[in-house]
Design a protein around this motif. Structure first.
Motif, short mmCIF file in Angstrom:
data_model
loop_
_atom_site.label_atom_id
_atom_site.label_comp_id
_atom_site.label_asym_id
_atom_site.label_seq_id
_atom_site.Cartn_x
_atom_site.Cartn_y
_atom_site.Cartn_z
N SER A 43 0.80 -1.33 0.18
CA SER A 43 0.02 -0.09 0.09
C SER A 43 0.89 1.28 0.18
N ILE A 44 1.95 1.37 0.69
CA ILE A 44 2.86 2.43 0.86
C ILE A 44 3.36 2.43 -0.75
N GLN A 45 3.78 1.47 -1.30
CA GLN A 45 4.32 1.65 -2.49
C GLN A 45 3.33 2.18 -3.76
N LEU A 46 2.21 1.65 -3.60
CA LEU A 46 1.11 2.11 -4.46
C LEU A 46 0.94 3.66 -4.36
N GLY A 47 0.86 3.99 -2.96
CA GLY A 47 0.50 5.47 -2.73
C GLY A 47 1.75 6.28 -3.31
N SER A 48 3.16 5.76 -3.15
CA SER A 48 4.05 6.62 -3.66
C SER A 48 4.16 6.70 -5.26
N LEU A 49 3.61 5.54 -6.01
CA LEU A 49 3.25 5.35 -7.33
C LEU A 49 2.27 6.74 -8.00
N VAL A 50 1.22 6.61 -7.07
CA VAL A 50 0.17 7.68 -7.45
C VAL A 50 0.40 8.97 -7.42
N PHE A 51 1.40 9.30 -6.36
CA PHE A 51 1.83 10.73 -5.68
C PHE A 51 2.87 11.09 -7.07
N LEU A 52 3.38 10.32 -7.61
CA LEU A 52 4.30 10.64 -8.82
C LEU A 52 3.44 11.23 -9.97
N LEU A 53 2.22 10.52 -10.13
CA LEU A 53 1.44 10.88 -11.01
C LEU A 53 0.82 12.13 -10.80
N GLY A 54 0.31 12.47 -9.60
CA GLY A 54 -0.10 13.79 -9.28
C GLY A 54 0.95 14.83 -9.39
N CYS A 55 2.20 14.83 -9.16
CA CYS A 55 3.32 15.67 -9.46
C CYS A 55 3.41 16.10 -10.69
N PHE A 90 8.14 19.48 -8.93
CA PHE A 90 8.98 18.46 -9.40
C PHE A 90 9.77 18.21 -8.37
N LEU A 91 10.34 19.11 -7.45
CA LEU A 91 11.07 18.60 -6.55
C LEU A 91 10.47 17.45 -5.51
N GLN A 92 9.05 17.45 -5.62
CA GLN A 92 8.62 16.12 -4.63
C GLN A 92 8.75 14.84 -5.35
N VAL A 93 9.08 14.90 -6.76
CA VAL A 93 9.41 13.55 -7.33
C VAL A 93 10.54 12.58 -6.64
N ALA A 94 11.43 13.08 -6.13
CA ALA A 94 12.67 12.60 -5.70
C ALA A 94 12.27 11.54 -4.48
N PRO A 95 11.79 12.22 -3.41
CA PRO A 95 11.63 11.24 -2.21
C PRO A 95 10.47 10.33 -2.51
N ALA A 96 9.55 10.59 -3.40
CA ALA A 96 8.56 9.70 -3.90
C ALA A 96 9.17 8.43 -4.64
N LEU A 97 10.07 8.71 -5.37
CA LEU A 97 11.14 7.63 -5.89
C LEU A 97 11.70 6.76 -4.93
N VAL A 98 12.25 7.52 -4.02
CA VAL A 98 12.99 6.83 -2.96
C VAL A 98 12.03 5.93 -2.29
N LEU A 99 10.90 6.50 -1.79
CA LEU A 99 9.96 5.43 -0.93
C LEU A 99 9.47 4.44 -1.89
N LEU A 100 9.12 4.51 -2.92
CA LEU A 100 8.85 3.56 -3.95
C LEU A 100 9.85 2.48 -4.03
N LEU A 101 11.11 2.85 -4.29
CA LEU A 101 12.04 1.61 -4.56
C LEU A 101 12.56 1.18 -3.31
N GLY A 102 12.73 1.97 -2.37
CA GLY A 102 13.31 1.80 -0.88
C GLY A 102 12.23 0.50 -0.25
N MET A 103 10.92 0.77 -0.31
CA MET A 103 10.23 -0.35 0.28
C MET A 103 10.44 -1.66 -0.14
N PHE A 104 11.06 -1.96 -1.33
CA PHE A 104 11.36 -3.38 -1.66
C PHE A 104 12.51 -3.80 -0.57
N LEU A 105 13.08 -3.18 0.06
CA LEU A 105 14.10 -3.69 1.23
C LEU A 105 13.30 -4.15 2.46
N LEU A 106 12.14 -3.43 2.62
CA LEU A 106 11.79 -3.59 4.10
C LEU A 106 10.81 -4.87 4.10
#
Length: 462
Positions: A91-103, A183-199
């Motif tokens: 759910s966290i990964q889905l939220g970050s992906l949708v946030f990228l679209l909103g940005c 556009f600056l908001q894209v960076a943390p959203a990408l980190v969250l999306l990809l970083g959650m694979f490690l958790l």
């Protein structure tokens, strides 16, 4: 020590979801006063006039449509589907992906419709993230660190607000600078999306889905062997002792009472008026003929710094004490601003917002946790939407007298905080019993038919 480090890392990374929430709150206020935004999006004919402004109703909707998205997805029927079926991590990964679209939609906007659509999409993302992040943190954390780690959620919101406001200062005065701020908001959203694979996944969600071996493996990764086994047995016993499938009809009277407490806390968190400054601070500072963007960044800085003590005190002083001190500080700040009409930053509320998220993430039984957290989070966003819509109108009609209204709700928050029991250091599975002294002994809840319960609870447990 290794397990604690993993939990801390997981909580920090997941809290980027709250950081995205803060970024969206922080960037919008200065942008509404940005000349290129007034020209390109609001299309004001007098955009070159520094005193021109977007009509209050329109500005309120541009801000508030974000909350509509949040309300829609945090609605329990929606959020509980994702939290229970997809799980906390996905759910966290889905939220970050949708946030990228909103940005992307917001940054390319050339009309009020487009910016509102982008903010609605981002709101849907944050609605999901705001429901799941603190829940994920609390379910991973050991009881002695749960308050500190879940408080990261609110701290990262305030940090996101501060970073966005600081970024706006050099950007909003430039051609298309407001687009870069988004556009600056894209960076943390990408980190969250990809970083959650490690958790890891939440061990409590894994038990809920009957994946008990995986749940134990996660706990062994996060705790020493003895504590992992003990906590696993407590989670399993709590889950097996619950009745029904977690539907609203299965909900006990005690859980409904806890739900009322959580909804009241989340509504009051918004109605104390802090977000009136977050969303419309520049307008207030302009009335006083001050540098609105710099003062907004300063106010956001005070707000962020004031949240820091909660990270260290939540598991020392306790949630209740911080709620009491925070609500008392808000009463003082609101009354001061109402009487004197000064802009002493009202952000010195180190306990209110952080501890509300902590409290609501820990008081509900696992069986109903996703639905209850969804409803309390939706209540927060309803209050947020109300503040976004009403604040500009209140400020125009009552001026600084508006803060007497916010002070009334701060008093209500103080009274509720004084009534609450303390939950620090208590295992999640034992917290509901703390309310027996407040509500009385719970009435026996009629369980679902035995065959139904056994089919639901024992699947995958043997």
């Amino acid at each position: 020590m290794s397990g604690n480090c993993t939990v801390i890392f997981a909580s920090l990374l997941a809290s980027l979801g709250a950081f995205l929430f803060g970024l969206d709150i922080g960037y919008i206020a200065p942008i509404l006063e940005c000349w290129s935004f007034k020209r390109d999006v609001a299309q004001l004919p007098d955009w070159e006039d520094p005193s021109s402004k977007i009509p209050s109703g329109t500005a309120g909707f541009v801000v508030g449509v974000f909350s509509i998205g949040c309300i829609s997805v945090s609605f329990p029927l929606v959020s509980s589907y994702f939290l229970d079926t997809w799980g906390r991590k996905d759910s966290i990964q889905l939220g970050s992906l949708v946030f990228l679209l909103g940005c992307w939609v917001q940054a390319r906007a050339n009309s009020l419709f487009a910016i509102c659509l982008g903010r609605l999409i981002s709101g849907c993302a944050v609605g999901l993230l705001s429901t799941v992040v603190s829940l994920y943190q609390s379910e991973l954390a050991p009881s002695h660190l749960r308050g500190n780690l879940t408080s990261l959620y609110q701290f990262m919101i305030t940090l996101g607000i501060l970073v966005a406001a600081a970024a706006d200062i050099p950007l909003v005065g430039r051609e298309d600078g407001w687009r870069y701020a988004i556009f600056l908001q894209v960076a943390p959203a990408l980190v969250l999306l990809l970083g959650m694979f490690l958790l890891p996944r939440s061990p409590r969600w894994l038990v809920q889905r009957g994946r008990t071996e995986e749940a134990l493996a996660v706990l062994q990764r996060l705790r020493d062997e003895a504590k992992a086994q003990e906590e696993f047995k407590e989670i399993l016993a709590s889950w097996q002792s619950s009745s029904g499938e977690g539907s609203w009809q299965d909900m006990s009277q005690r859980t409904r009472q806890l739900l009322a407490v959580g909804v009241a806390l989340q509504l009051l968190q918004q109605l104390v008026g802090m977000n009136a400054f977050m969303y419309f601070g520049p307008r207030i500072f302009r009335i006083l003929q001050l540098d609105e963007n710099r003062l907004q960044a300063l106010n956001n800085g005070v707000n962020c710094i004031s949240t820091l003590p909660a990270l260290f005190l939540a598991d020392r002083c306790g949630r209740r004490s911080l709620l009491i001190w925070g609500a008392s500080g808000m009463i003082l700040a609101c009354c001061t601003m109402g009487v004197l009409g000064i802009t002493g930053p009202p952000g010195k509320e180190m306990g209110v917002k952080a501890q509300v998220w902590v409290y609501c993430a820990e008081i509900f039984p696992l069986q109903h946790r996703s639905k209850c957290v969804g409803l309390t989070t939706m209540s927060n966003w309803l209050g947020n939407f109300l503040i976004a819509q009403v604040s500009p109108v209140l400020l125009e009609s009552l001026g600084f007298g508006s803060f007497f209204v916010f002070g009334f709700f701060s008093l209500a928050a103080l009274l509720l905080a004084c009534w609450l029991p303390e939950t620090k250091g208590i295992a999640l599975e034992d917290i509901q019993s703390l309310f027996d002294q407040k509500f009385g002994e719970p009435q026996a809840h009629k369980p679902a038919p035995a065959a139904h319960v056994l089919g639901n609870k024992t699947s995958g447990l043997i």
